[in-house]
Write a protein that holds these residues in place. Structure first.
Motif, PDB file in Angstrom:
ATOM      1  N   ILE A  10     -12.263  -4.962   0.945  1.00 14.04           N
ATOM      2  CA  ILE A  10     -11.524  -4.492   2.112  1.00 14.04           C
ATOM      3  C   ILE A  10     -10.393  -3.621   1.593  1.00 14.04           C
ATOM      4  O   ILE A  10      -9.664  -4.022   0.679  1.00 14.04           O
ATOM      5  N   VAL A  39      -1.958  -7.710   2.858  1.00 15.53           N
ATOM      6  CA  VAL A  39      -2.949  -7.500   1.800  1.00 15.53           C
ATOM      7  C   VAL A  39      -2.835  -8.590   0.738  1.00 15.53           C
ATOM      8  O   VAL A  39      -3.844  -9.132   0.280  1.00 15.53           O
ATOM      9  N   VAL A  53      -9.398  -7.341  -1.908  1.00 14.74           N
ATOM     10  CA  VAL A  53      -8.595  -6.657  -0.894  1.00 14.74           C
ATOM     11  C   VAL A  53      -7.651  -5.701  -1.614  1.00 14.74           C
ATOM     12  O   VAL A  53      -6.895  -6.103  -2.495  1.00 14.74           O
TER      13      VAL A  53
END
Length: 114
Positions: A10, A39, A53
């Motif tokens: 992501i 994050v 991430v």
């Protein structure tokens, strides 16, 4: 990604305000630090599912948030009432893209400036 257990990645967009302090932009800096915090938390929570991430810190995007008299004054402090054309050459000193990866365990980050 979590349901299929295949891992993944992501990436969330941000600006360099998520890792720096900028005068006259408190609202923007606070919002971007929030994205950076999200994050870090997601990296920590999702690492057990092998989901990485990342955050991408962009800069030098011509938007109204940075195109104003107080910002021009920051980049051209010796000019009494600087205009965009006088401050703009100094903006380019800040051109970069940083991709930050958090390992989710020790909160260490790896930055690749491009």
């Amino acid at each position: 990604m979590v349901e299929v257990s295949r891992g993944g990645s992501i990436s969330l967009p941000c600006t360099t305000a998520g890792m720096n302090r900028f005068t006259n932009l408190a609202h923007h800096v606070a919002a971007k630090h929030g994205v950076a915090g999200l994050v870090k938390i997601l990296a920590n929570e999702l690492q057990v599912q092998y989901i990485r991430v990342d955050i991408i810190h962009l800069t030098d995007v011509a938007t109204g948030i940075g195109q104003n008299a107080p910002t021009y004054k920051l980049f051209a402090p010796r000019i009494e009432h600087p205009q965009k054309e006088q401050a703009e050459p100094r903006f380019h000193n800040f051109q970069c893209v940083s991709i930050v990866q958090y390992d989710g365990i020790t909160d260490q980050q790896t930055t690749a400036a491009q």
